[in-house]
Design an enzyme around this catalytic site. Sequence first.
Site, short mmCIF file in Angstrom:
data_model
loop_
_atom_site.label_atom_id
_atom_site.label_comp_id
_atom_site.label_asym_id
_atom_site.label_seq_id
_atom_site.Cartn_x
_atom_site.Cartn_y
_atom_site.Cartn_z
N SER A 177 0.85 -1.19 0.00
CA SER A 177 0.00 0.00 0.00
C SER A 177 0.88 1.23 0.00
O SER A 177 2.05 1.18 0.41
CB SER A 177 -0.89 0.01 1.25
OG SER A 177 -1.48 1.27 1.46
N TYR A 194 -1.37 -0.57 10.41
CA TYR A 194 -1.47 -0.91 9.00
C TYR A 194 -0.25 -0.38 8.24
O TYR A 194 0.36 -1.11 7.45
CB TYR A 194 -2.76 -0.33 8.43
CG TYR A 194 -3.00 -0.67 6.97
CD1 TYR A 194 -3.47 -1.93 6.60
CD2 TYR A 194 -2.78 0.27 5.98
CE1 TYR A 194 -3.70 -2.24 5.27
CE2 TYR A 194 -3.01 -0.03 4.64
CZ TYR A 194 -3.48 -1.29 4.29
OH TYR A 194 -3.70 -1.59 2.97
#
Length: 250
Positions: free
Chosen positions: A137, A150
């Site tokens: 990501s 995350y």
Amino acid sequence: MSFQDKVVIVTGASSGIGAATAIKFAEEGAKVALVGRNQQKLNNVAKKCGNPLIIAADVSKDEDAKRVIEETLRYFGQIDILVNNAGIGGNTKILNENVIPIYDQIMATNLRAVVVLTHLAAPHLVKTRGNIVNVSSVCGHRVFPELFAYSASKAGLDHFTRAVALELAPLGVRVNVINPGPVRTDILENSGATKEIAEGTFNRMQEMTALSRISEPEEVADLILFIANEKSKAITGSSIVTDNGALLKN
């Protein structure tokens, strides 16, 4: 891009980027192992993948990860490409009381599971001179509010990719990582958000991109297939961003 008779494992294949990737590999002639936690969703994806192997598994559990590799080898006889796509989200603040269990869960799926699967698959990829594509990501490059766990998992995944790429390069195995920006998947709903909240979040994400758009899963899947193909034989240890210019904006 032909992947005729190549054996591909795609984790997180029940929806989103994983489902789109598995379908595209199958369309290009690959033999696909679909891995995910939701049996019904896997069955739906399988209908678009010819005659795939369906493996209902939670890759954060070591015994399930081992079963993924064993069943793929038993069914197809080899492994050519491993796509580590399975991942979970979740808001985290370091001052929250429940932060550690959430952090552990995110790291177990987004990073540790990739390490375990890579460890188990690597000897077989060496035999086929295959390759690995990890799905990370833009959060691995940039910190966003309430996403420290995350973000840490994705930054770790990026660096793990580079380290393993260096180790496996002499053995003919390429390892790369894709860093998508906002993609319209069900990850937010899977994290507990309602459809309305998810849609509102995607609208805000769209405003954060230079191109003012959200990617569809198929766009990321196209990139994964290109990186896994021989056309990219010179690419290893690379972090490839596809984010509609999200990293360009403050």
